[in-house]
Write a protein that holds these residues in place. Sequence first.
Motif: not given
Lengths: 113, 115
Positions: A34-49
């Motif tokens: 899995f890949w996730y992205v995290q922007y400042p002060n936010r949770g992890l967002q799913f990108l792909l798997k």
Amino acid sequence: AQSVAQPEDQVNVAEGNPLTVKCTYSVSGNPYLFWYVQYPNRGLQFLLKYITGDNLVKGSYGFEAEFNKSQTSFHLKKPSALVSDSALYFCAVRDPGDYKLSFGAGTTVTVRA
Amino acid sequence: EAGVVQSPRYKIIEKKQPVAFWCNPISGHNTLYWYLQNLGQGPELLIRYENEEAVDDSQLPKDRFSAERLKGVDSTLKIQPAELGDSAVYLCASSLGRTLTDTQYFGPGTRLTVL
């Protein structure tokens, strides 16, 4: 035990250039990746798997990742980076048969205008 | 579709005080996770629920941490008493729970600062 390594703490690219974020993994069987992205002060967002099938996986926001079993890698790529892609990226692996998701330490991507 | 909701977003407390975090998962998601994310690190699992049952709490420091998911929907994570080292982001995630390939979706997290 499963584990993930993200060898680069930081990646810096110019806007419009290709972006690659590296990830290698270690599991006892065929991995779920899995890949996730995290922007400042936010949770992890799913990108792909990647679960099975085609080694090239396409995800959100123009990102894709290539599963390479022989190199135990799952690098994240984007052909043309945007300034808005600047964020913290996490690779994660799950061993089949286990719900536990193991994350890498993260790679900070900075895209300069 | 609403995502995973967490509250509060930020919490500042003094050491030895209790603190609680609340999570509402995505509707229909049977599996709920609590993660701890220290600065500069990836999230680490604290506890996993299948409906109301805690099926994996091996990483939860049970001397001071507790969690509950009484009706199999909302969940609360508590720390009592808090220590300086508990300062971190506490993330909640949920997934359908039907297969091991299910994606985990994360909430925005609660940033805890213990003074």
